[in-house]
Motif scaffolding. Structure first.
Motif, PDB file in Angstrom:
ATOM      1  N   PRO A  70      -1.501  10.800  16.087  1.00  0.00           N
ATOM      2  CA  PRO A  70      -0.030  10.701  16.357  1.00  0.00           C
ATOM      3  C   PRO A  70       0.598  11.285  15.160  1.00  0.00           C
ATOM      4  O   PRO A  70       1.945  11.984  15.477  1.00  0.00           O
ATOM      5  N   LYS A  71       0.253  11.025  13.952  1.00  0.00           N
ATOM      6  CA  LYS A  71       0.788  11.973  12.955  1.00  0.00           C
ATOM      7  C   LYS A  71       1.007  13.266  13.100  1.00  0.00           C
ATOM      8  O   LYS A  71       1.878  14.018  12.936  1.00  0.00           O
ATOM      9  N   ALA A  72      -0.252  13.788  13.484  1.00  0.00           N
ATOM     10  CA  ALA A  72      -0.292  15.249  13.500  1.00  0.00           C
ATOM     11  C   ALA A  72       0.716  15.811  14.655  1.00  0.00           C
ATOM     12  O   ALA A  72       1.190  16.866  14.561  1.00  0.00           O
ATOM     13  N   CYS A  73       0.581  14.858  15.820  1.00  0.00           N
ATOM     14  CA  CYS A  73       1.530  15.528  16.972  1.00  0.00           C
ATOM     15  C   CYS A  73       2.903  15.268  16.529  1.00  0.00           C
ATOM     16  O   CYS A  73       3.809  16.252  17.029  1.00  0.00           O
ATOM     17  N   ASN A  74       3.111  14.240  15.800  1.00  0.00           N
ATOM     18  CA  ASN A  74       4.674  14.129  15.379  1.00  0.00           C
ATOM     19  C   ASN A  74       5.121  15.415  14.482  1.00  0.00           C
ATOM     20  O   ASN A  74       6.262  16.031  14.637  1.00  0.00           O
ATOM     21  N   TYR A  75       4.158  15.766  13.686  1.00  0.00           N
ATOM     22  CA  TYR A  75       4.494  16.997  12.861  1.00  0.00           C
ATOM     23  C   TYR A  75       4.587  18.187  13.736  1.00  0.00           C
ATOM     24  O   TYR A  75       5.459  18.962  13.550  1.00  0.00           O
ATOM     25  N   GLY A  76       3.716  18.418  14.714  1.00  0.00           N
ATOM     26  CA  GLY A  76       3.713  19.406  15.681  1.00  0.00           C
ATOM     27  C   GLY A  76       5.103  19.529  16.560  1.00  0.00           C
ATOM     28  O   GLY A  76       5.685  20.462  16.861  1.00  0.00           O
ATOM     29  N   LEU A  77       5.733  18.462  16.613  1.00  0.00           N
ATOM     30  CA  LEU A  77       7.053  18.217  17.273  1.00  0.00           C
ATOM     31  C   LEU A  77       8.164  19.199  16.716  1.00  0.00           C
ATOM     32  O   LEU A  77       9.145  19.752  17.345  1.00  0.00           O
ATOM     33  N   TYR A  78       8.186  19.101  15.380  1.00  0.00           N
ATOM     34  CA  TYR A  78       9.208  19.966  14.611  1.00  0.00           C
ATOM     35  C   TYR A  78       9.002  21.415  15.037  1.00  0.00           C
ATOM     36  O   TYR A  78      10.010  22.515  14.429  1.00  0.00           O
ATOM     37  N   PHE A  79       7.995  21.816  15.553  1.00  0.00           N
ATOM     38  CA  PHE A  79       7.900  23.495  15.643  1.00  0.00           C
ATOM     39  C   PHE A  79       7.523  23.756  17.093  1.00  0.00           C
ATOM     40  O   PHE A  79       7.106  24.720  17.518  1.00  0.00           O
ATOM     41  N   SER A  80       7.801  22.508  17.842  1.00  0.00           N
ATOM     42  CA  SER A  80       7.476  22.933  19.465  1.00  0.00           C
ATOM     43  C   SER A  80       8.848  23.193  20.078  1.00  0.00           C
ATOM     44  O   SER A  80       9.984  22.884  19.808  1.00  0.00           O
ATOM     45  N   LYS A  81       9.115  24.201  21.002  1.00  0.00           N
ATOM     46  CA  LYS A  81      10.220  24.624  21.569  1.00  0.00           C
ATOM     47  C   LYS A  81      10.420  24.434  23.315  1.00  0.00           C
ATOM     48  O   LYS A  81      11.230  24.836  23.614  1.00  0.00           O
ATOM     49  N   GLY A  82       9.413  23.834  23.951  1.00  0.00           N
ATOM     50  CA  GLY A  82       9.560  23.664  25.223  1.00  0.00           C
ATOM     51  C   GLY A  82      10.399  22.521  25.783  1.00  0.00           C
ATOM     52  O   GLY A  82      10.927  21.735  25.131  1.00  0.00           O
ATOM     53  N   LYS A  83      10.677  22.831  27.197  1.00  0.00           N
ATOM     54  CA  LYS A  83      11.670  21.867  27.601  1.00  0.00           C
ATOM     55  C   LYS A  83      10.528  20.664  28.083  1.00  0.00           C
ATOM     56  O   LYS A  83      10.834  19.462  28.067  1.00  0.00           O
ATOM     57  N   TYR A  84       9.352  21.084  28.292  1.00  0.00           N
ATOM     58  CA  TYR A  84       8.495  19.810  28.552  1.00  0.00           C
ATOM     59  C   TYR A  84       7.444  19.938  27.502  1.00  0.00           C
ATOM     60  O   TYR A  84       7.096  21.109  26.988  1.00  0.00           O
ATOM     61  N   LEU A  85       6.531  18.922  27.410  1.00  0.00           N
ATOM     62  CA  LEU A  85       5.512  19.046  26.156  1.00  0.00           C
ATOM     63  C   LEU A  85       4.452  18.050  26.968  1.00  0.00           C
ATOM     64  O   LEU A  85       4.554  17.098  27.486  1.00  0.00           O
ATOM     65  N   ALA A  86       3.224  18.713  26.650  1.00  0.00           N
ATOM     66  CA  ALA A  86       1.812  18.036  27.117  1.00  0.00           C
ATOM     67  C   ALA A  86       1.008  17.952  25.887  1.00  0.00           C
ATOM     68  O   ALA A  86       0.847  18.953  25.175  1.00  0.00           O
ATOM     69  N   ILE A  87      -0.119  16.867  25.874  1.00  0.00           N
ATOM     70  CA  ILE A  87      -1.022  16.829  25.066  1.00  0.00           C
ATOM     71  C   ILE A  87      -2.204  16.899  25.639  1.00  0.00           C
ATOM     72  O   ILE A  87      -2.424  16.417  26.820  1.00  0.00           O
ATOM     73  N   TYR A  88      -3.170  17.728  25.244  1.00  0.00           N
ATOM     74  CA  TYR A  88      -4.642  18.188  25.753  1.00  0.00           C
ATOM     75  C   TYR A  88      -5.310  17.951  24.457  1.00  0.00           C
ATOM     76  O   TYR A  88      -4.975  18.255  23.306  1.00  0.00           O
ATOM     77  N   ASP A  89      -6.720  17.426  24.626  1.00  0.00           N
ATOM     78  CA  ASP A  89      -7.708  17.420  23.892  1.00  0.00           C
ATOM     79  C   ASP A  89      -8.254  18.662  23.907  1.00  0.00           C
ATOM     80  O   ASP A  89      -8.378  19.344  24.679  1.00  0.00           O
TER      81      ASP A  89
END
Length: 630
Positions: free
Chosen positions: A314-333
């Motif tokens: 979750p920490k890594a995903c939160n950091y990634g949020l600051y560089f994400s640009k989509g209207k929708y966001l999905a998590i995949y392994d």
């Protein structure tokens, strides 16, 4: 400064044909990125081929000293950082104030000119480095403030919703008071106290198992899986589809990076509308080097997550949020294989659902389901979980704890919720509860993402102990104020939370006790058992019979047998929706599978106290199964 023209670098070298260069140029202008950034991140060019070409042209690569990176002598905003990332540029500033640039493309005069205009700085010299080295240097130099937000933003917004504090002082006091009361009653009324506690344990176990059985029946009857017809997909032209972010957190995943690159190419979605973030930890040289040396073109934009504790997904995903640009966001392994049209289906379903639906959970299943006993049991478990139990929760309007992957968010609502809790090791289950408490809803879509089932015992235990520990964290966080939880989620939600989240933890912890009771009963009924105990101490037998009278033993045995029979039945039902009939007899082995859960639960309980935020790594890429047989 070595000067190479774009035609010489990409066209005349044979690296890219003319029509591909024209397509890249068109995308570059639309997305305002450099030509090379677009070519590398949108599967036009492999990093290894590009690196080899530069080496053939005699270019030597600048080597960053990551331990001694220095910032510009001016403020670099988030927009400035985005610019540098999008154009593969790293500015070096000497003590004298002289500026040099590190670029990934010796033919890119456009980005250098844009840098000069944006920062009002002229570079005296340009070095060249691999694009991933530049990305890493930029994140380590300018990502510190974003990293702090990624770790502590939820805690700073609402400390009561974060698992940073495992047990609050009130919870510790309540537990101590309850323990003290039990000890006092045990001293005054030892027999009645032990019998009462045993009855309560059996009652909660029975209700928890019965609740899961009810969810399975509701899920089977109500058909709550949201469906989107193929014709509905035709209502949305590729040009009308929204920008879509995919986050792919990886850690020591070199063995599946090549498979990941292949899986992403199978997604049926306009690649110019994809914003794929590969989240790599800065202290993971194995994955970092694997990405640098990929032989095949790939669709992802690497984000290097600076080091910080806790080292969690979750920490890594939160950091990634600051560089994400989509209207929708999905998590995949990294090893996931989603249905090719899953993103289009989600987009269509979001348009059908009311506004309060902000998350869509897709089903998870396994491509190596028949590899061995463990993968078969795992597949049965996931089949009834995602195909029956989650739709059952949806049907009864009970908060849905999200799975760790293949969940799709409305990006703005995810940000509103504060992202994930960086200290919770089942961050998505927690987020599902928080979303429901805020008045938002989760829906389930009949689209499947296939994963790799754990095929090795100790690897399975590591993964499952983390999941159960995370459920414990989630339960403790949301039960800090039971009255507040009840007010937020209502009667259905409150009791559903108790018996789904709390009940899952409790059943795994209590299962060995019921199993021991059953075995001990059989032991006592055997003549050899009575003789053995009698030879030790007849008073011991009398005491055991006093605190565990026959009727209580019968209740415990009934619970044990009924619970196992119900779960065996549930596992058998699970095969029908997937038509995995060859797995049906393995459902009989569920009692053995539950012993593994209990081992994991006690390990998770120990870690909850000793190291609550520790993310026990699950190894992937161990299977020898053929994915093409899905």
């Amino acid at each position: 400064m070595l000067k190479i023209y774009r035609n010489d670098l990409f066209l005349k070298s044979g690296l890219l044909p003319l029509e591909v260069c024209e397509e890249i140029e068109k995308m570059r202008k639309t997305m305002d990125k450099s030509f090379l950034k677009t070519a590398l991140n949108y599967a036009f060019l492999s990093r290894l081929d590009y690196k080899n070409l530069l080496l053939k042209k005699g270019i030597s690569f600048y080597q960053f000293d990551y331990a001694n990176l220095t910032k510009l002598n001016r403020e670099v905003s988030k927009a400035d950082l985005d610019f540098l990332l999008d154009h593969n540029l790293y500015p070096l500033q000497s003590e004298s104030g002289e500026i040099e640039l590190v670029s990934a493309d010796p033919s890119d005069d456009i980005s250098i000119s844009k840098f000069r205009e944006r920062f009002s700085l002229r570079a005296s010299h340009v070095h060249f480095a691999e694009d991933l080295d530049i990305v890493k240097a930029l994140h380590l130099t300018y990502g510190e403030s974003l990293l702090q937000k990624a770790v502590f933003d939820l805690y700073n917004r609402d400390s009561k919703s974060s698992a940073l504090e495992t047990f609050t002082s009130k919870q510790i006091i309540v537990l101590c008071v309850l323990g003290l009361i039990f000890l006092i009653l045990l001293l005054i009324f030892p027999v009645i106290s032990i019998i009462t506690v045993s009855l309560l344990i059996n009652l909660f176990f029975f209700i928890s198992i019965g609740f899961k059985f009810m969810l399975t029946i509701v899920g089977a009857k109500s058909e709550n899986l949201q469906k989107v017809s193929k014709s509905e997909l035709g209502n949305y032209l590729d040009s009308e589809l929204p920008y879509y972010t995919l986050q792919l957190p990886v850690f020591k995943e070199s063995e599946v990076i090549y498979k990941l690159a292949s899986n992403l190419k199978n997604i049926d979605y306009p690649k110019e509308k994809l914003d794929v973030k590969l989240l790599i930890e800065s202290d993971d040289p194995v994955t970092f080097d694997a990405v640098k040396n990929l032989k095949d073109p790939c669709i992802f934009d690497p984000v290097i997550v600076p080091y910080a504790q806790p080292k969690t997904k979750p920490k890594a995903c939160n950091y990634g949020l600051y560089f994400s640009k989509g209207k929708y966001l999905a998590i995949y392994d990294a090893e996931d294989i989603p249905d090719s049209d899953q993103l289009k289906l989600v987009n269509a379903l979001f348009h059908k659902l009311p506004e309060e639906y902000i998350v869509i959970q897709c089903a998870l299943n396994y491509f190596n389901k028949t590899e061995n006993f463990l993968t078969r049991m795992f597949t049965l478990e996931y089949s009834y979980w995602f195909d029956y139990m989650l739709p059952g929760l949806d049907g009864l309007d009970i908060p849905i704890p999200l799975g760790g992957t293949s969940n799709h968010f409305k990006f703005d609502k995810l940000i509103e919720l504060g992202g994930w809790d960086g200290f919770n090791v089942t961050e998505d289950a927690d987020l599902g509860i928080r979303a429901y408490a805020k008045g938002y809803k989760v829906s389930v879509l009949d689209s499947t993402t296939y994963e790799e089932a754990n095929n090795e015992f100790y690897n399975w235990i590591r993964q499952r102990s983390r999941w159960i520990k995370g459920y414990m964290q989630t339960y403790l966080v949301h039960m800090r104020n039971p009255a507040k939880l009840y007010k937020e989620v209502g009667w259905n939600g409150f009791f559903g939370f108790q018996f789904f989240i709390g009940g899952t933890i409790f059943t795994f912890l209590i299962y060995p006790i019921l199993l021991f009771t059953f075995l001990f009963y059989l032991f006592l009924k055997l003549e050899i058992g009575v003789d053995l105990l009698g030879s030790v101490n007849q008073d011991l037998i009398n005491f055991i019979k006093l605190i565990f009278p026959d009727w209580l033993i019968i209740v415990s045995i009934f619970n044990f047998l009924a619970g196992n029979l119900l779960m065996i039945f549930v596992n058998m039902i699970a095969v029908f929706r997937r038509k995995s009939y060859n797995l049906i007899l393995y459902a009989i082995a569920n009692p053995v599978y539950w012993i593994m859960h209990s081992i994991s639960a006690y390990k998770g309980l120990f870690q909850l106290i000793s190291k609550p935020f520790y993310w026990e790594k699950t190894n992937h890429g161990l299977t020898k199964a053929d994915k093409s047989k899905i």
